[in-house]
Design a protein around this motif. Structure first.
Motif, PDB file in Angstrom:
ATOM      1  N   ARG A 266      -8.192  -4.226   0.126  1.00 52.57           N
ATOM      2  CA  ARG A 266      -7.440  -5.272   0.835  1.00 52.57           C
ATOM      3  C   ARG A 266      -8.133  -5.643   2.150  1.00 52.57           C
TER       4      ARG A 266
ATOM      5  N   ALA B 285      -7.264   1.246  -2.450  1.00 50.87           N
ATOM      6  CA  ALA B 285      -6.540  -0.022  -2.382  1.00 50.87           C
ATOM      7  C   ALA B 285      -6.572  -0.588  -0.960  1.00 50.87           C
ATOM      8  N   ARG B 286      -6.444   0.280   0.042  1.00 52.94           N
ATOM      9  CA  ARG B 286      -6.512  -0.179   1.439  1.00 52.94           C
ATOM     10  C   ARG B 286      -7.869  -0.796   1.750  1.00 52.94           C
TER      11      ARG B 286
ATOM     12  N   PHE C 265      -4.164   5.225  -2.508  1.00 48.34           N
ATOM     13  CA  PHE C 265      -3.986   4.503  -1.255  1.00 48.34           C
ATOM     14  C   PHE C 265      -5.308   4.065  -0.643  1.00 48.34           C
TER      15      PHE C 265
ATOM     16  N   LEU D 240       0.819  -1.215   0.000  1.00 49.71           N
ATOM     17  CA  LEU D 240       0.000   0.000   0.000  1.00 49.71           C
ATOM     18  C   LEU D 240       0.852   1.264   0.000  1.00 49.71           C
ATOM     19  N   TYR D 241       1.943   1.261   0.772  1.00 50.03           N
ATOM     20  CA  TYR D 241       2.769   2.466   0.848  1.00 50.03           C
ATOM     21  C   TYR D 241       3.693   2.615  -0.362  1.00 50.03           C
TER      22      TYR D 241
ATOM     23  N   ARG E 119      -3.293   7.108   5.161  1.00 52.74           N
ATOM     24  CA  ARG E 119      -2.709   7.579   3.904  1.00 52.74           C
ATOM     25  C   ARG E 119      -1.476   8.436   4.189  1.00 52.74           C
TER      26      ARG E 119
END
Length: 321
Positions: A28, A24-25, A21, A13-14, A49
């Motif tokens: 997941r 996508a977070r 971000f 993610l990072y 974020r």
């Protein structure tokens, strides 16, 4: 390479740009929840974020780990020189750190530009403060090298506040805290050879005369000058950092004031418009009430007329029959 599911998720993610971000977070976290891993889903969903400055430093840590390692390695040497009271070495290391940070800042600008995210001066100031902080302590160096920074770092003396600075839990040891062996050997050779040859020359020329009071005083004065020059270099560096921090704070304050003024103006305009609408609404409400009563009266009259018509038609039909 991270193997813990949370660390794997955080690393992935990072590595993304900040705009990607959050989505996508959440995806997941949803996948983990669907797989029955509720605790993991909760941890992933709590990841924050990264700020623009943190994202740039994370890119540096991932794309330029050797250069970031050079910087964190300098931190250990600075601490050793400080502990030994070696003013000359400390001054040289402070100057070298300034060069390494300068190189990394140029790389940071290039990386951001390549991603179409040209940073502001305030963001670059936060990047620079974070890089300096990485050389202050091993923990700060590990945070920077993790590539999972959430916010910028700042050194206050020899302390760096790392609370909530890294996403996905505490980072492990930096990928590489020291210099490459060849670099360390080359630097040591450059630094030591002239000193050793100078010592031999000094020993041959001065001999026992070094112990004279005048030479001892001269040596003490030289050490004191080196100490003061080192202190001056550090003071200048701290002053530069504080000037940059002040500029960033001033810019943030100006932005906040402009936003507040804009919102006040918008509020006043909305209140004015609301007052105008209320003025128009009152007679409109009265007109609705009058029209409603007229409509009800017309409905009653129409019903009465319809009944009278029906009765008349029935009477005529009866006569005809």
């Amino acid at each position: 390479m991270a193997t813990d599911p949370m660390a794997v998720a955080a690393d992935a993610l990072y590595a993304l740009v900040p705009e990607e971000f959050t989505a996508a977070r959440n995806e997941r976290a949803a996948d983990a929840r669907a797989a029955g891993e509720k605790a993991l889903a909760k941890e992933i969903g709590a990841l924050r974020r990264p700020s623009p400055a943190a994202w740039i430093v994370n890119r540096l840590a991932r794309d330029e780990p050797d250069r970031v390692g050079d910087l964190t390695g300098l931190g250990g040497e600075l601490a050793e020189a400080q502990a030994a009271g070696d003013g000359r070495a400390l001054g040289a290391l402070v100057a070298e750190r300034r060069e390494v940070v300068g190189d990394l800042m140029r790389l940071a600008s290039s990386l951001a530009d390549a991603a179409d995210r040209t940073p502001s001066r305030a963001v670059l100031d936060e990047v620079e403060q974070t890089l300096v902080a990485a050389s202050v302590s091993a923990e700060a160096g590990a945070a920077v090298a993790s590539g999972r920074l959430v916010r910028a770092l700042r050194a206050v003396g020899v302390e760096v506040d790392l609370a909530g600075a890294v996403g996905g839990g505490e980072p492990g040891p930096p990928r590489r805290l020291g210099r490459r062996p060849s670099e360390r050997a080359e630097r040591g050779t450059r630094a030591e050879r002239p000193e050793r040859s100078g010592k031999r020359a000094d020993g041959a020329s001065r001999g026992a005369a070094r112990t004279t009071a005048a030479e001892r005083a001269e040596e003490a004065a030289r050490h004191e000058r080196e100490r003061l020059e080192t202190a001056l270099a550090e003071a200048r560096e701290r002053a530069d950092d504080d000037v940059h921090a002040l500029a960033a704070a001033s810019a943030r304050l100006d932005d906040a004031r402009r936003r507040f003024d804009d919102l006040e103006t918008e509020r006043d305009e909305l209140e004015r418009r609301l007052s105008e609408v209320r003025d128009v609404l009152r007679p409109a409400e009265r007109e609705v009430r009058i029209a409603t009563r007229a409509h009800e009266s017309a409905v009653a009259e129409a019903a009465h007329s319809a009944r009278a018509r029906d009765e008349a038609e029935a009477a005529v039909a009866e006569l005809d029959s």
